[in-house]
Design a protein around this motif. Sequence first.
Motif, mmCIF file in Angstrom:
data_model
loop_
_atom_site.group_PDB
_atom_site.id
_atom_site.type_symbol
_atom_site.label_atom_id
_atom_site.label_comp_id
_atom_site.label_asym_id
_atom_site.label_seq_id
_atom_site.Cartn_x
_atom_site.Cartn_y
_atom_site.Cartn_z
ATOM 1 N N GLU A 1 3.239 -25.639 -7.243
ATOM 2 C CA GLU A 1 3.705 -24.465 -5.892
ATOM 3 C C GLU A 1 4.888 -24.538 -5.418
ATOM 4 N N ARG A 2 5.879 -25.005 -6.131
ATOM 5 C CA ARG A 2 7.212 -25.314 -5.897
ATOM 6 C C ARG A 2 7.835 -23.625 -5.984
ATOM 7 N N LEU A 3 7.404 -23.035 -6.900
ATOM 8 C CA LEU A 3 7.965 -21.905 -7.218
ATOM 9 C C LEU A 3 6.885 -20.520 -6.692
ATOM 10 N N MET A 4 7.487 -19.533 -6.147
ATOM 11 C CA MET A 4 6.496 -18.029 -6.000
ATOM 12 C C MET A 4 7.462 -17.060 -6.605
ATOM 13 N N LEU A 5 6.677 -16.214 -7.409
ATOM 14 C CA LEU A 5 7.238 -14.952 -8.130
ATOM 15 C C LEU A 5 6.514 -13.675 -7.762
ATOM 16 N N THR A 6 7.211 -12.725 -7.394
ATOM 17 C CA THR A 6 6.889 -11.337 -7.665
ATOM 18 C C THR A 6 7.682 -10.536 -8.461
ATOM 19 N N HIS A 7 7.089 -9.758 -9.443
ATOM 20 C CA HIS A 7 7.896 -9.238 -10.381
ATOM 21 C C HIS A 7 7.419 -7.708 -10.677
ATOM 22 N N ASN A 8 8.467 -6.841 -10.957
ATOM 23 C CA ASN A 8 8.425 -5.783 -11.533
ATOM 24 C C ASN A 8 9.148 -5.248 -12.524
ATOM 25 N N GLY A 9 8.739 -4.815 -13.719
ATOM 26 C CA GLY A 9 9.228 -4.392 -14.950
ATOM 27 C C GLY A 9 8.535 -4.944 -15.954
ATOM 28 N N GLU A 10 9.304 -5.034 -17.143
ATOM 29 C CA GLU A 10 8.994 -5.690 -18.399
ATOM 30 C C GLU A 10 10.016 -6.753 -18.961
ATOM 31 N N PHE A 11 9.654 -7.808 -19.525
ATOM 32 C CA PHE A 11 10.332 -8.560 -20.571
ATOM 33 C C PHE A 11 9.923 -8.575 -21.705
ATOM 34 N N ALA B 1 0.848 -1.169 -0.001
ATOM 35 C CA ALA B 1 0.059 0.014 -0.071
ATOM 36 C C ALA B 1 0.750 1.233 -0.186
ATOM 37 N N ILE B 2 1.875 1.162 0.634
ATOM 38 C CA ILE B 2 2.741 2.446 0.749
ATOM 39 C C ILE B 2 3.362 2.760 -0.561
ATOM 40 N N MET B 3 3.609 1.862 -1.481
ATOM 41 C CA MET B 3 3.858 1.975 -2.738
ATOM 42 C C MET B 3 2.842 1.903 -3.896
ATOM 43 N N HIS B 4 1.677 2.147 -3.491
ATOM 44 C CA HIS B 4 0.326 2.446 -4.353
ATOM 45 C C HIS B 4 0.681 3.056 -5.598
ATOM 46 N N HIS B 5 1.567 4.198 -5.371
ATOM 47 C CA HIS B 5 1.798 4.975 -6.712
ATOM 48 C C HIS B 5 2.319 4.042 -7.657
ATOM 49 N N ARG B 6 3.199 2.923 -7.337
ATOM 50 C CA ARG B 6 3.825 2.128 -8.324
ATOM 51 C C ARG B 6 2.915 1.153 -9.072
ATOM 52 N N GLY B 7 1.542 0.878 -8.328
ATOM 53 C CA GLY B 7 0.777 -0.047 -8.748
ATOM 54 C C GLY B 7 -0.664 0.368 -8.126
ATOM 55 N N PRO B 8 -1.188 1.163 -9.023
ATOM 56 C CA PRO B 8 -2.481 1.709 -8.447
ATOM 57 C C PRO B 8 -3.856 0.718 -8.962
ATOM 58 N N ASP B 9 -3.519 -0.324 -9.972
ATOM 59 C CA ASP B 9 -4.609 -1.037 -10.410
ATOM 60 C C ASP B 9 -4.934 -2.275 -9.827
ATOM 61 N N GLY B 10 -4.168 -2.436 -8.640
ATOM 62 C CA GLY B 10 -4.679 -3.807 -7.890
ATOM 63 C C GLY B 10 -3.455 -4.178 -7.011
ATOM 64 N N TYR B 11 -3.640 -4.985 -5.989
ATOM 65 C CA TYR B 11 -2.752 -5.740 -5.130
ATOM 66 C C TYR B 11 -2.909 -7.123 -5.017
ATOM 67 N N GLY B 12 -2.026 -7.625 -4.755
ATOM 68 C CA GLY B 12 -2.076 -9.206 -4.197
ATOM 69 C C GLY B 12 -0.964 -9.662 -3.140
ATOM 70 N N TYR B 13 -1.174 -10.990 -2.403
ATOM 71 C CA TYR B 13 -0.022 -11.353 -1.436
ATOM 72 C C TYR B 13 -0.409 -12.629 -1.560
ATOM 73 N N HIS B 14 0.753 -13.228 -0.944
ATOM 74 C CA HIS B 14 0.556 -14.635 -0.595
ATOM 75 C C HIS B 14 1.718 -15.136 0.267
ATOM 76 N N ILE B 15 1.222 -16.019 1.362
ATOM 77 C CA ILE B 15 2.283 -16.231 2.319
ATOM 78 C C ILE B 15 2.262 -17.925 2.156
ATOM 79 N N GLN B 16 3.321 -18.553 2.279
ATOM 80 C CA GLN B 16 3.534 -19.942 2.632
ATOM 81 C C GLN B 16 3.971 -20.068 4.035
ATOM 82 N N PRO B 17 2.887 -20.520 5.007
ATOM 83 C CA PRO B 17 3.564 -20.238 6.235
ATOM 84 C C PRO B 17 4.156 -21.546 6.548
ATOM 85 N N GLU B 18 4.095 -22.611 6.174
ATOM 86 C CA GLU B 18 4.868 -23.656 6.486
ATOM 87 C C GLU B 18 6.310 -23.387 5.910
ATOM 88 N N GLN B 19 6.780 -22.427 5.070
ATOM 89 C CA GLN B 19 7.992 -22.197 4.702
ATOM 90 C C GLN B 19 8.645 -20.823 5.272
#
Length: 671
Positions: A72-82, A26-44
């Motif tokens: 669910e082996r891999l989890m990714l959060t990405h900023n930018g363009e490929f 939320a504190i970087m809402h300016h970088r991504g105002p179109d939506g948000y997401g989060y995911h926790i793997q508590p066992e990891q």
Amino acid sequence: MCGIAGVFNHRVNNPIDAQTLVNMAAIMHHRGPDGYGYHIQPEQGVGFSHARLSIIDLNEERAKQPFLSQDERLMLTHNGEFYDFKRIRADLTARGARFRTKSDSEIVLHLFERYGLEDTLKELRGEFAFGLYDKHEDTLYLVRDRFGIKPLYWTETDEGVVFGSELKVLFAHPQVKRSFSAEGLYHQLIQVMVPGSTAFEGVHQVQPGQVVKIKRNDGKLNIDTLKYWDVDFPDEHDYPGDEVDETEYVEGVREKLLEAVQHRMTADVPVGCYLSGGIDSCSILGLASASTQTSVKAFTIGFDSDDYDETPIAREMAEATDADHHIMALKANDLYDHFVKTLWHTERTIYNTLGVAKYLMSQQVHEAGYKVVMTGEGSDELFAGYPAFRKDMFLHGLDHLPEIERLEWQKLLEKNNQLFKGAMLAREEFSSDALNKKVGFTPSCVQPWLSCSSVAKPLINKALRTQLEDYDPGKAIADTLDETYLAGRHPLDRAQYVWIKTMLEGQILTWGGDRVDMANSMEARPAFLDHHLAEYAFTVPPHLRIKGNKEKYVLREAMKGLLPETLYKREKFAFMAPPAHTDPEKWKAVEHLADEFLSEQAVKDAGLLDFEEVEAVFTRHNSSDVTPEEQVQLDAVINHMLGVQVLHHHFVATNVPEQAQQRAQELGWIA
């Protein structure tokens, strides 16, 4: 284009607070105002969050990050363009991969599963920063693009590692400490930073072209840094001689730049262009206009000073390409009125209010309904455009010419760049023993800032200054430079290498690029920093980058057909805002800020500066015998003094976790 954040704990049984992850987004809402997401793997003991600016695959639910692999082996959060991701996706699909989105980001998961990290990185083209967790290896990878176009910070707390796209994202986590380091403060006051560092104690940047690998082992995190790319010029003796056919290089640069521009026009939203009066942005606009059937939107910053304003040439280029031209005319007091807000985004000091001007321009781009623009950053780095490069070429790279001829060229250079002496060029020669030993000489690009040391060091509060008694900023920078890529290289190549490692990443791509662009949810795409183009540019012989007294010669020739004749013949003009002392109204604005942030009480409360020395700088700046060059230098120092006080206000005196929580509540972003 987005903002990323995450936590990786020492122990898997340490719970991760979901709302903290959301607050970090939320504190970087300016970088991504179109939506948000989060995911926790508590066992990891790992959790990621993401703030999204939708540019490719506009389906918000389908393209929401973080992404998980099918198993669910891999989890990714990405900023930018490929770029070129459609070809990669098609190839992977033919090999059995099943994509769940149309996002370019998802290719990382499938590439990593099949080829591992090393070969994945070879395929990635563009500007990016990402966090990737591999459950099988119990390892977090923090990856940054080759030039550092996209930011990525990390720090270690008592419980684990916290990372994010901006410093404020880390500071939103209640366990991250917020205090200046003595060395960080020093470098903020002299502009040039040590690669990988920040102003704050224990807070690091992932360096360009590198991976920070964090592997958990029995409740401990083993942290290693891996390099996957660097600026690699040929050995000096491997260049062809003066008799080389330059046509090959002219054609090669044209081909590679056109390819880079066309890749960066890929988006599911309109793409515009920044346009100054320089060869770089004019080339980008010219190629973009020729590559599309529609008129390209071009955005130009204009200043109310004829010495610094480039709008006449920009207007000529816009007319030649039939661009839809938007000019933002800035007045003197516009810049310092927005200084404090700009520094909340840059998270570092700025020596010139160009950063504020670009912040205001990205605001207008946003208001015009654009999320993406192409820019000209990187051209001067690849093709030796800055005056400092010519100076080093004349001093160290033309030994075969008579000294009198080299000195005449240098005198002409200094005469034509008098406006920038004290900033882009040092007002007097400065020599660093450590850089002389590592590089062979002290590159002219860092001399203006290292020469500020004699003014900056006394400004530091005595308690912090004692920690710097044996500290050498030139040595600190030199120690980060990889000798492998300096040994045997031409002097011009060595000068460009140092600039790319220091000023490009630490200034141009930070407070002149991503941070002030993304402040208004606007993605900048610097086509010149396409690594395929860059690797070709590194092979261009030095005498075709600087030919005689003409910088960026090979680029000029490659773009000759689309540049206005005035611009084709024009010498490089560094794009800067007019310094404060050049305008009485601007200087009044500086004094107004100083009354608030550099008062005796404000300085005492922050505990960073020495008030008597602060007063002495203002006294010297206003004295009758100060030279114009010294005044330019002192303008920069005063901006830095204001800057560290403003940064203290934003990130130390303010309760950032509470601020992030409040922002999440305002947005309705709830875990």
